[in-house]
Design an enzyme around this catalytic site. Structure first.
Site, PDB file in Angstrom:
ATOM      1  N   ASN A 206      -8.054 -55.724  -0.434  1.00  0.00           N
ATOM      2  CA  ASN A 206      -7.227 -55.132   0.568  1.00  0.00           C
ATOM      3  C   ASN A 206      -6.920 -53.837   0.482  1.00  0.00           C
ATOM      4  O   ASN A 206      -6.585 -53.287  -0.395  1.00  0.00           O
ATOM      5  CB  ASN A 206      -6.237 -56.291   1.542  1.00  0.00           C
ATOM      6  CG  ASN A 206      -5.423 -56.398  -0.059  1.00  0.00           C
ATOM      7  OD1 ASN A 206      -4.824 -55.264  -0.135  1.00  0.00           O
ATOM      8  ND2 ASN A 206      -4.961 -57.122  -0.521  1.00  0.00           N
ATOM      9  N   ASP A 277      -5.193 -64.640   1.881  1.00  0.00           N
ATOM     10  CA  ASP A 277      -4.678 -65.365   2.294  1.00  0.00           C
ATOM     11  C   ASP A 277      -6.525 -66.589   2.253  1.00  0.00           C
ATOM     12  O   ASP A 277      -6.503 -67.761   2.494  1.00  0.00           O
ATOM     13  CB  ASP A 277      -5.052 -65.529   4.219  1.00  0.00           C
ATOM     14  CG  ASP A 277      -3.165 -64.922   3.855  1.00  0.00           C
ATOM     15  OD1 ASP A 277      -1.910 -65.051   3.634  1.00  0.00           O
ATOM     16  OD2 ASP A 277      -2.948 -64.046   4.941  1.00  0.00           O
ATOM     17  N   LYS A 288     -26.248 -62.003  -7.104  1.00  0.00           N
ATOM     18  CA  LYS A 288     -25.944 -61.138  -6.262  1.00  0.00           C
ATOM     19  C   LYS A 288     -26.061 -61.970  -4.841  1.00  0.00           C
ATOM     20  O   LYS A 288     -28.011 -62.403  -4.630  1.00  0.00           O
ATOM     21  CB  LYS A 288     -26.474 -59.667  -6.541  1.00  0.00           C
ATOM     22  CG  LYS A 288     -26.344 -59.255  -5.549  1.00  0.00           C
ATOM     23  CD  LYS A 288     -26.918 -57.646  -5.562  1.00  0.00           C
ATOM     24  CE  LYS A 288     -26.965 -56.225  -4.928  1.00  0.00           C
ATOM     25  NZ  LYS A 288     -27.705 -56.079  -4.338  1.00  0.00           N
ATOM     26  N   PHE A 325       7.549 -59.682   1.057  1.00  0.00           N
ATOM     27  CA  PHE A 325       7.229 -59.091   1.571  1.00  0.00           C
ATOM     28  C   PHE A 325       6.818 -58.970   3.346  1.00  0.00           C
ATOM     29  O   PHE A 325       5.895 -59.904   3.243  1.00  0.00           O
ATOM     30  CB  PHE A 325       6.540 -57.126   0.690  1.00  0.00           C
ATOM     31  CG  PHE A 325       7.564 -56.815   0.466  1.00  0.00           C
ATOM     32  CD1 PHE A 325       7.732 -57.035  -0.804  1.00  0.00           C
ATOM     33  CD2 PHE A 325       7.138 -55.372   0.605  1.00  0.00           C
ATOM     34  CE1 PHE A 325       8.161 -56.432  -1.619  1.00  0.00           C
ATOM     35  CE2 PHE A 325       8.155 -54.242  -0.277  1.00  0.00           C
ATOM     36  CZ  PHE A 325       9.160 -55.190  -1.349  1.00  0.00           C
ATOM     37  N   LYS A 339       9.356 -65.751   8.859  1.00  0.00           N
ATOM     38  CA  LYS A 339       7.810 -65.870   7.542  1.00  0.00           C
ATOM     39  C   LYS A 339      10.395 -66.363   6.486  1.00  0.00           C
ATOM     40  O   LYS A 339       9.389 -67.243   5.208  1.00  0.00           O
ATOM     41  CB  LYS A 339       8.028 -64.299   7.271  1.00  0.00           C
ATOM     42  CG  LYS A 339       6.240 -64.608   6.697  1.00  0.00           C
ATOM     43  CD  LYS A 339       5.981 -63.569   6.561  1.00  0.00           C
ATOM     44  CE  LYS A 339       4.871 -63.289   7.377  1.00  0.00           C
ATOM     45  NZ  LYS A 339       4.035 -61.725   8.130  1.00  0.00           N
ATOM     46  N   LYS A 343       9.162 -69.717   4.860  1.00  0.00           N
ATOM     47  CA  LYS A 343       8.493 -69.868   2.949  1.00  0.00           C
ATOM     48  C   LYS A 343      10.229 -69.710   2.109  1.00  0.00           C
ATOM     49  O   LYS A 343       9.939 -69.723   0.598  1.00  0.00           O
ATOM     50  CB  LYS A 343       8.239 -68.111   2.467  1.00  0.00           C
ATOM     51  CG  LYS A 343       6.934 -68.055   3.855  1.00  0.00           C
ATOM     52  CD  LYS A 343       6.253 -66.776   3.096  1.00  0.00           C
ATOM     53  CE  LYS A 343       4.872 -66.084   3.860  1.00  0.00           C
ATOM     54  NZ  LYS A 343       3.904 -66.235   2.905  1.00  0.00           N
TER      55      LYS A 343
HETATM   56  N1  CTP Z   1       2.290 -64.389   0.328  1.00  0.00           N
HETATM   57  C1  CTP Z   1       1.461 -64.821  -1.043  1.00  0.00           C
HETATM   58  N2  CTP Z   1       0.982 -65.515  -1.732  1.00  0.00           N
HETATM   59  C2  CTP Z   1       0.053 -65.726   0.005  1.00  0.00           C
HETATM   60  C3  CTP Z   1       0.299 -64.601   0.893  1.00  0.00           C
HETATM   61  C4  CTP Z   1       1.056 -63.522   0.978  1.00  0.00           C
HETATM   62  O1  CTP Z   1       2.220 -65.256  -2.071  1.00  0.00           O
HETATM   63  N3  CTP Z   1      -1.393 -66.489  -0.509  1.00  0.00           N
HETATM   64  C5  CTP Z   1       3.457 -63.015  -0.233  1.00  0.00           C
HETATM   65  C6  CTP Z   1       3.055 -61.323  -0.636  1.00  0.00           C
HETATM   66  O2  CTP Z   1       3.394 -60.679  -1.746  1.00  0.00           O
HETATM   67  C7  CTP Z   1       4.128 -60.954   0.414  1.00  0.00           C
HETATM   68  C8  CTP Z   1       4.525 -61.800   1.719  1.00  0.00           C
HETATM   69  O3  CTP Z   1       4.143 -63.122   1.204  1.00  0.00           O
HETATM   70  O4  CTP Z   1       5.576 -61.135   0.096  1.00  0.00           O
HETATM   71  C9  CTP Z   1       3.622 -62.054   2.874  1.00  0.00           C
HETATM   72  O5  CTP Z   1       3.499 -62.996   3.790  1.00  0.00           O
HETATM   73  P1  CTP Z   1       2.495 -62.805   4.791  1.00  0.00           P
HETATM   74  O6  CTP Z   1       2.881 -62.241   6.027  1.00  0.00           O
HETATM   75  O7  CTP Z   1       2.747 -64.412   4.829  1.00  0.00           O
HETATM   76  O8  CTP Z   1       1.264 -62.767   4.036  1.00  0.00           O
HETATM   77  P2  CTP Z   1       0.338 -62.368   5.495  1.00  0.00           P
HETATM   78  O9  CTP Z   1      -0.796 -63.182   5.079  1.00  0.00           O
HETATM   79  O10 CTP Z   1      -0.511 -60.713   5.534  1.00  0.00           O
HETATM   80  O11 CTP Z   1       0.954 -61.768   7.077  1.00  0.00           O
HETATM   81  P3  CTP Z   1       0.331 -63.322   7.999  1.00  0.00           P
HETATM   82  O12 CTP Z   1       0.803 -64.721   7.959  1.00  0.00           O
HETATM   83  O13 CTP Z   1       0.768 -62.997   8.952  1.00  0.00           O
HETATM   84  O14 CTP Z   1      -0.769 -63.295   8.052  1.00  0.00           O
END
Ligand code: CTP
Length: 407
Positions: A206, A277, A288, A325, A339, A343
């Site tokens: 990313n 994610d 490869k 974040f 969130k 979380k």
């Molecule tokens: N984070 C984490 N572990 C993951 C994904 C994200 O700890 N597997 C943390 C990031 O470091 C950040 C926050 O969660 O602090 C971002 O969360 P989130 O917005 O859920 O991540 P995204 O996947 O970008 O958002 P969405 O749920 O909208 O897809």
């Protein structure tokens, strides 16, 4: 090593500022001098230029000065604004928010701590106007190196003499090295992207550069905290004084963060990393992946949500404070609020990465702090300044949770 802006105003003690600059350098700091017009009647800018090896900010409107080192740029890079000597005039300007030259503008523009060493005639120092100005500054968190007694340049003997250069240097150094509120604290910061390998040459990644997390780590270290930085791949050098662990994938970040976060020492975790994610379900291929005429379908599995795991494991305990974040592309605040609850964290720093000056790669960010207490918009500022705001929030939160725990 910290960058200190040394403000020199127009008192006879201005020549002593040369020794102060040297003393700061001897303690490993970098100094940039900012002189008022009157200071230049006592000492020439050339003296400071030769010692600091930096151009002296002496005139806000000098040609070229706004091209590379304007007061806003300097404001976000310095870690301390030290003014020695500080005349009654400069103290009055600072107290009243006047910004009519480089030094007074820098004072308003910076969020770095301010340390003031007053020097003036005894009667001026005890005048009600000056006392009131000093009180205003003290109430705003400005620190002082008190003037001493002695023979004053005006011929009087009394209080008002600039403190000894060594005392001023020690006070500045103490502030920079953990005389601050974070001495004895431990903070875990994550930064950067994660890379989910598909094969030996390809990965899913990313656009995170790590700058936000590195800024938080650098700021926490400057405040005297022990800083553990868990970083995905970035091109940034680790900030001075932090203990860094390099990881690559979301799974590695997960195991490293959970190993470190609950060692009983960590007071706060700031998850600035952009953790993937999803990762290839079959793991990275050893060889490869060859192309064929067919489309390629990748099967991905969910990675652990590190922050949610931290929230679940901490439960109702006060520590570690948890900061996440949320990089969003619309409805940033609403999503951040969701969130925060899902979380089980204390603060979500939300930003809409589509806004100008926000998001990946740049030096600035525009954010909104979302917590149980409400929503606080933070205007566009450097990532380092945003790091200061976040750590101030965590500081207040830890202080409040300590009080709650006692009561
Ligand atoms: N984070 C984490 N572990 C993951 C994904 C994200 O700890 N597997 C943390 C990031 O470091 C950040 C926050 O969660 O602090 C971002 O969360 P989130 O917005 O859920 O991540 P995204 O996947 O970008 O958002 P969405 O749920 O909208 O897809």
């Amino acid at each position: 090593m910290a960058l200190v802006a040394l403000g020199v105003s127009g008192g006879i003690g201005a020549y002593k500022a040369v020794e102060i600059a040297r003393g700061l350098q001897q303690r490993g700091h970098d100094v940039t001098a900012v002189m008022t017009a009157n200071a230049q009647r006592f000492v020439g800018p050339l003296t400071f230029e030769a010692i600091t090896k930096r151009r002296v900010a002496a005139d806000q409107f000098a040609p070229g000065i706004n091209a590379d080192i304007d007061h806003i740029a300097l404001a976000s890079t310095i870690e301390l604004l030290l003014v020695a000597p500080a005349t009654a005039d400069v103290i009055g300007k600072f107290a009243n928010g006047i910004a009519d030259d480089f030094l007074s503008s820098l004072h308003l523009a910076t969020t770095a701590p301010v340390l003031v060493a007053p020097a003036m005639n005894t009667n001026m120092l005890s005048h009600a106007a000056v006392r009131a100005n000093l009180d205003v500054l003290a109430a705003r968190g400005v620190r002082f190196v008190e003037p001493g007694d002695g023979y004053l340049a005006c011929g009087w003997v009394g209080r008002g003499r600039l403190a000894d250069p060594e005392t001023i240097v020690a006070a500045a150094d103490g502030l920079l090295r953990g005389g601050s509120t974070w001495a004895g604290r431990s903070i875990l910061v994550t930064a950067g992207p994660t890379c989910e390998d598909l094969d030996p040459v390809r990965f899913l990644g990313n656009r995170s550069t790590g700058r936000m997390g590195y800024a938080v780590a650098a700021e926490a270290a400057a405040r005297g905290a022990r800083v553990l930085l868990v970083s995905g791949p970035t091109s940034l050098p680790p900030p001075a004084g932090v203990e860094m662990t390099a990881v690559r994938s979301a799974d590695q970040m997960h195991s490293e963060v959970l190993r470190l976060a609950f060692d009983g020492e960590v007071d706060a975790v700031v998850m600035a990393a952009a953790v993937a994610d999803y990762t290839p379900a079959a793991g990275a291929q050893g060889v490869k992946i060859r192309k064929s005429e067919d489309d390629l379908v990748l099967e991905l599995r969910r990675t652990p949500d590190v922050l949610a795991k931290l929230g679940a494991r901490r439960g109702n305990a006060a520590r570690p404070a948890l900061v996440g974040f949320a990089a969003e592309t619309g409805d940033a605040v609403e999503r951040a609020r969701a969130k925060l609850v899902r979380k089980r964290v204390d603060l979500v720093v939300a930003n809409d990465v589509t806004e100008p000056g926000a998001g990946f790669g740049g030096d600035t960010n525009v954010a909104t702090l979302v917590s149980e207490a409400g929503v606080e918009p933070i205007s566009r500022r450097s990532k380092r300044d945003l790091a200061r705001v976040i750590l101030d929030w965590v500081e207040a939160h830890l202080g409040a949770s300590r009080t709650t725990a006692r009561s």
